[in-house]
Enzyme design. Structure first.
Site, PDB file in Angstrom:
ATOM      1  N   GLU A  35     -15.493  35.947  14.873  1.00 27.20           N
ATOM      2  CA  GLU A  35     -15.720  34.519  14.933  1.00 27.20           C
ATOM      3  C   GLU A  35     -15.895  34.071  16.543  1.00 27.20           C
ATOM      4  O   GLU A  35     -15.443  32.895  17.067  1.00 27.20           O
ATOM      5  CB  GLU A  35     -14.526  33.634  14.571  1.00 27.20           C
ATOM      6  CG  GLU A  35     -14.111  33.877  13.055  1.00 27.20           C
ATOM      7  CD  GLU A  35     -13.137  33.049  12.560  1.00 27.20           C
ATOM      8  OE1 GLU A  35     -13.299  32.485  11.486  1.00 27.20           O
ATOM      9  OE2 GLU A  35     -11.913  33.078  13.071  1.00 27.20           O
TER      10      GLU A  35
HETATM   11  C1  ACM Z   1     -10.450  36.463  10.833  1.00 27.48           C
HETATM   12  O1  ACM Z   1      -9.680  35.875   9.726  1.00 27.48           O
HETATM   13  N1  ACM Z   1     -11.018  35.601  11.616  1.00 27.48           N
HETATM   14  C2  ACM Z   1     -10.151  37.857  10.984  1.00 27.48           C
END
Ligand code: ACM
Length: 684
Positions: free
Chosen positions: A296
């Site tokens: 992310e």
């Molecule tokens: C995640 O849940 N961003 C690894």
């Protein structure tokens, strides 16, 4: 639980009395002795028996194995620290004379002692171990639990009691998520500004890390640390803004989501810093694997920085993803120098990523397949997100390598196992155990037991049993519920009110997926997690039992009238909750609303039953609309909880609406048809 690879019941039972004794015939060492002592102590606590002790208080050993109740025959030691792929197999043969636990290596003996502890039972004739022949070994070598200690701090007591619980169900990797936008949770003596400015004072000292690693190793559990970079990095740059991709100053993030603070991969000083920092961390975390996160990264700071974009262009890196691949390559070189292998989330997959890197797949089966086909070894976490409040059965049936896996045999061999993930947006030290346990025991079984062990009813039956063993091992998943409920109800609540609330809480579940953030958008890291949703747990047992019974009516030939006692009980409970609400002061509004919803579900179910039974009436459009409107209201989340019993009531209403068609349809068609009526797609 987990069910052994091979288990055969034989006739007879081994009595467990105060004369129960142990002989160790093969290899022995302090770790094995400690594990035997823990197992015996748990037997004592369950039975109330006191076994023989030596003058200095240790459990006495039988001198003659032929006279011992339990013989532990371990052929060889294990590495001082548990290693990936170590032999964990064992055999356990229990007869009327004795139990014999054999293992090629120490870890197998530890696993076998847990099995022995789960076999202990009692009846009118006393305590005993049933006679069995067990041949056991794990299906996957990496069976983990991730605990996020960042979003909500989880101190060492939480970690230790969860290590005990993990050992009970043969999990063997604790993945500590140690850095996040909301907190930097490990002491760095090289860069003390990291934890001093990044943690509100809530971090593991280096001594505590050593204690955790040793405690885990005693139980045959590896500890894999995660330092999540380059994104999710606000807590790093509060104390070290010079590492970021945009000028500071920075503050800790107090809410949930994906944020911009990102390390700058074009800055050589970042690599010097990471080299020193990771060098310090590998002296604390001896496992050969180290997780660098990598998930992310929204790229906002990189896109906004002309110098970084110029770097991407000059180095032929194409885009932000290419820059992250460059960063990971540099990290991989640093880790290799420190003797560590890199693990990261799906997003680090890139043609330039060295094949030695392990990919942990959180986004889906496709991510797992892509990474495996690209030549990486992989771990599955998608489907094991226990923070999402989903039913145990869903996690249980999520197989890293299902029967119809599209992966070729050599690709399948690269699937190491998986990890349950306890992200901590919505858990405090008080509630975390109730989100992890007992559901994670079912994931542990999925990763240990043979693929064809998939009987959901039998899993739930055994889950109830293992839940009690977990509580005895120290998990607080049951113990914290009652005090939380009392606090929620307030001091004016009577015993009757509390009894009503207890039953209500057993019928509701916290909302699923990421919905709680939408229900309670004002929440921050400082919001207390002490509401109804925090008292409730993700897999309501009575609701599940009701749903099963509805299926026997709408799909099988059970009498519809057999359901009536359920609705009558909900109706009475709604009344009791209304009375309780008045005594619960400021909680009155949400409790009244939930009581109304329970009444509406009860009424709709009663009307559906009458419609099903009627020889003369059929459901017209007005009836149908009134029923579904009522159930839409009953199914609306309130105080971040929902009533899972509404879904089976909808099925019942659908069966009533379509009752005249049932006889005209083959069973399979009816099974497919009914949910389409019960859960109509809402227009966009
Ligand atoms: C995640 O849940 N961003 C690894």
């Amino acid at each position: 639980m987990p069910l052994p690879a091979e288990i055969r019941a034989v006739s007879g039972r081994l009595a467990v009395t105060k004369n129960f004794s142990v002989a160790v015939t093969g290899h022995t060492d302090a770790r094995l002795s400690a594990a035997i002592a823990r197992a015996l102590r748990h037997c004592e606590e369950r039975t109330g028996l006191t076994f023989g002790r030596t003058a200095d208080g240790l459990f006495a050993r039988a001198d003659d194995p032929a006279r011992a109740s339990l013989v532990v025959a371990c052929a060889g030691p294990a590495a001082d620290l548990p290693q990936l792929g170590e032999d964990e197999s064992y055999t356990l043969d229990i007869s009327a004379e004795r139990a014999v636990l054999r293992a090629p290596m120490l870890l197998g003996a530890l696993r076998g002692l847990e099995t022995l502890g789960q076999l202990l039972q009692g009846d009118a004739d006393g305590w005993f171990l049933p006679a069995v022949a067990i041949r056991d070994r794990p299906r996957f070598p990496w069976r983990g639990l991730l605990i996020d200690v960042c979003r909500h701090w989880q101190p060492i007591e939480v970690i230790k009691r969860n290590l005990d619980a993990m050992a009970l169900v043969k999990l063997n990797v604790l993945h500590l998520h140690l850095t996040e936008d909301q907190g930097f949770r490990v002491e760095s003596k090289k860069f003390p500004r990291l934890h001093e400015l990044g943690s509100d004072g809530n971090y593991f000292t280096q001594d505590e890390i050593r204690e955790i690693v040793a405690y885990a190793a005693e139980r045959g559990i590896r500890v894999v640390p995660e330092f999540d970079i380059p994104g999710h990095a606000a807590s790093w740059v509060v104390g070290h803004p010079e590492l970021a991709s945009a000028p500071g100053p920075y503050v800790l993030v107090r809410t949930w989501g994906v944020f911009d603070s990102t390390l700058d991969p074009t800055n050589e000083a970042v690599y010097t810093f990471l080299d020193t920092f990771l060098g310090e961390m590998v002296s604390l975390f001896p496992d050969p694997y180290l997780h660098i996160g990598g998930d992310e990264n929204n790229g906002a700071q990189w896109s906004a920085n002309p110098r970084i974009q110029a770097f991407i262009h000059e180095h032929g890196l194409h885009d932000n993803h290419g820059l992250q691949a460059y960063f990971n390559r540099r990290l991989q070189e640093i880790l290799a120098r420190h003797g560590r292998k890199l693990v990261g989330w799906d997003e680090i997959l890139h043609p330039d990523l060295p094949k030695t890197a392990i990919i942990q797949s959180w986004r889906g089966a496709q991510g797992l397949a892509d990474a495996t086909r690209a030549g990486h070894t992989v771990l599955l976490s998608n489907g094991y997100y226990i923070d999402l409040s989903e039913p145990t059965s869903k996690h249980y049936l999520n197989d890293p390598l299902p029967v119809d896996t599209p992966l070729a045999p050599e690709e399948q061999a690269r699937v190491l196992g998986g990890e349950a993930t306890m992200w901590s947006e919505w858990v405090s030290p008080e509630t975390i155990d109730s989100r992890i346990w007992p559901r994670t025991a079912a994931i542990a079984e999925r990763l240990w037991s043979p693929r064809d062990v998939t009987d959901v009813d039998d899993m739930y039956r055994r889950l109830g049993y293992v839940s009690r063993r977990l509580a005895e091992a120290g998990s607080r998943h049951e113990a914290n519920r009652e005090p939380m409920l009392r606090r929620y109800a307030g001091d004016r609540a009577t015993e009757e009110s509390l009894a009503a609330l207890r039953e209500l809480v057993a019928l509701v579940e916290p909302v699923k997926g990421y919905q709680r953030g939408r229900e309670q958008p004002e929440t921050t890291q400082f919001t207390p997690l002490t509401g109804l949703a925090d008292c409730a747990t993700p897999d309501s047992q009575p609701s599940r039992e009701f749903a099963k019974q509805v299926e026997t009516v709408v799909f099988g030939d059970a009498e519809a009238a057999s359901l009536a006692p359920w609705f009558a009980e909900w109706g009475r409970l709604a009344g009791r909750v209304r009375s309780a609400a008045a005594a619960c002061g400021p909680r009155e509004g949400e409790l009244m609303a939930l009581a109304d919803q329970l009444s509406e579900a009860s009424q709709a179910a009663g009307e559906a039953l009458a419609m099903l039974a009627s020889q003369t009436e059929t459901a017209d459009l007005a009836w149908r609309e009134a029923m579904f409107a009522c159930l839409d209201r009953a199914g609306t989340p309130r105080a971040a909880v929902e009533l899972p019993l509404v879904a089976p009531v909808r099925l019942l209403v659908a069966a009533a609406i379509e009752k005249t068609r049932r006889g005209t349809m083959p069973p399979d068609a009816w099974r497919a048809h009914l949910p389409a009526i019960a859960f109509p797609k809402k227009p966009e």
